[in-house]
Design an enzyme around this catalytic site. Structure first.
Site, mmCIF file in Angstrom:
data_model
loop_
_atom_site.group_PDB
_atom_site.id
_atom_site.type_symbol
_atom_site.label_atom_id
_atom_site.label_comp_id
_atom_site.label_asym_id
_atom_site.label_seq_id
_atom_site.Cartn_x
_atom_site.Cartn_y
_atom_site.Cartn_z
ATOM 1 N N ASP A 1 0.794 -1.369 0.237
ATOM 2 C CA ASP A 1 -0.112 -0.003 0.042
ATOM 3 C C ASP A 1 1.006 1.175 -0.087
ATOM 4 O OD1 ASP A 1 0.912 0.290 2.553
ATOM 5 O OD2 ASP A 1 -1.074 0.150 3.612
ATOM 6 N N HIS B 1 6.048 -32.015 9.525
ATOM 7 C CA HIS B 1 5.352 -30.781 9.180
ATOM 8 C C HIS B 1 4.095 -30.802 8.251
ATOM 9 C CE1 HIS B 1 8.342 -28.903 11.882
ATOM 10 N NE2 HIS B 1 9.297 -29.441 11.049
ATOM 11 N N CYS C 1 3.006 -3.298 3.932
ATOM 12 C CA CYS C 1 2.157 -2.097 4.352
ATOM 13 C C CYS C 1 2.981 -1.635 5.618
ATOM 14 C CB CYS C 1 0.700 -2.485 4.776
ATOM 15 S SG CYS C 1 0.510 -3.730 5.944
ATOM 16 N N GLY C 2 2.331 -0.705 6.474
ATOM 17 C CA GLY C 2 2.929 -0.215 7.474
ATOM 18 C C GLY C 2 3.481 -1.048 8.719
ATOM 19 N N THR C 3 2.819 -1.987 8.758
ATOM 20 C CA THR C 3 3.090 -2.974 10.001
ATOM 21 C C THR C 3 3.241 -4.412 9.307
ATOM 22 O OG1 THR C 3 0.672 -3.493 10.560
ATOM 23 C CG2 THR C 3 2.002 -1.366 11.694
ATOM 24 N N ARG D 1 7.004 0.462 8.399
ATOM 25 C CA ARG D 1 7.222 1.281 9.762
ATOM 26 C C ARG D 1 7.869 0.620 10.781
ATOM 27 N NH1 ARG D 1 1.058 3.521 8.673
ATOM 28 N NH2 ARG D 1 1.596 5.087 7.300
ATOM 29 N N HIS E 1 9.013 -24.970 8.349
ATOM 30 C CA HIS E 1 7.800 -25.468 9.104
ATOM 31 C C HIS E 1 6.658 -25.394 8.706
ATOM 32 C CE1 HIS E 1 10.900 -26.545 13.040
ATOM 33 N NE2 HIS E 1 11.152 -27.008 11.630
HETATM 34 C C1 RB5 Z 1 -1.868 2.698 6.725
HETATM 35 O O1 RB5 Z 1 -1.917 3.674 7.307
HETATM 36 C C2 RB5 Z 1 -1.556 1.396 7.659
HETATM 37 O O2 RB5 Z 1 -2.625 1.335 8.338
HETATM 38 C C3 RB5 Z 1 -1.428 0.171 6.818
HETATM 39 O O3 RB5 Z 1 -0.235 0.317 6.125
HETATM 40 C C4 RB5 Z 1 -1.055 -0.949 7.424
HETATM 41 O O4 RB5 Z 1 -0.111 -1.030 8.450
HETATM 42 C C5 RB5 Z 1 -2.108 -1.881 7.894
HETATM 43 O O5 RB5 Z 1 -2.059 -3.113 8.791
#
Ligand code: RB5
Length: 145
Positions: A10, A135, A67-69, A111, A100
């Site tokens: 994203d 497994h 994505c961010g996380t 991030r 596994h």
């Molecule tokens: C975008 O701000 C963020 O919410 C997205 O990249 C992601 O981290 C969601 O899990």
């Protein structure tokens, strides 16, 4: 790897996705980029589902989602029965998820991890193979809900 590696992000993961694309191409790995292609705000499920559908269709075997996380991408991708997506922030989990759990989608948080760590994680993921054996039955039971 005979099929291209899927890659998507994203807006939050775009910069890391671009850095990974450069690294993968340097290593001669064919990549199919499912977007996003601009820094405009967008919705991670769209990209997770597009990539997962390509796995279901047999067009790709493996993918990296950023994505961010990494969390949203993994939740969305794991709604597809053919997907075993993992969020990793260090290489050991990435390697073990292949050996596994036969993971086929690696999710990264732009991030959470820096580019250097992300590359190490990707190398660990792509460099490992499913061990099968004890497994195999466990992985087969994942979808027996
Ligand atoms: C975008 O701000 C963020 O919410 C997205 O990249 C992601 O981290 C969601 O899990």
């Amino acid at each position: 790897m005979t099929k291209p590696l899927g890659l998507a992000s994203d807006h939050a993961g775009l910069e890391l996705k671009r850095a990974l694309l450069t690294e993968l191409e340097k290593r001669g790995i064919a990549v199919r980029d499912f977007g996003t292609h601009s820094s405009e705000s967008c919705d991670y499920p769209d990209f997770a589902h597009a990539t997962a559908r390509a796995i279901e269709a047999g067009e790709i075997d493996c993918a990296i989602l950023v994505c961010g996380t990494g969390v949203g991408m993994s939740i969305a991708a794991n709604r597809h029965a053919a997907v075993r997506a993992v969020v990793c922030s260090e290489p050991l989990s990435a390697r073990m998820s292949r050996q596994h759990n036969n993971a086929n989608v690696l999710c990264l948080g732009a991030r959470v991890v820096g580019t250097g760590t992300a590359i190490d994680i990707v190398e660990a993921f792509l460099g490992a193979a499913f061990e099968g054996g004890r497994h195999a039955g466990r992985v087969a039971r994942i979808n027996t809900v």
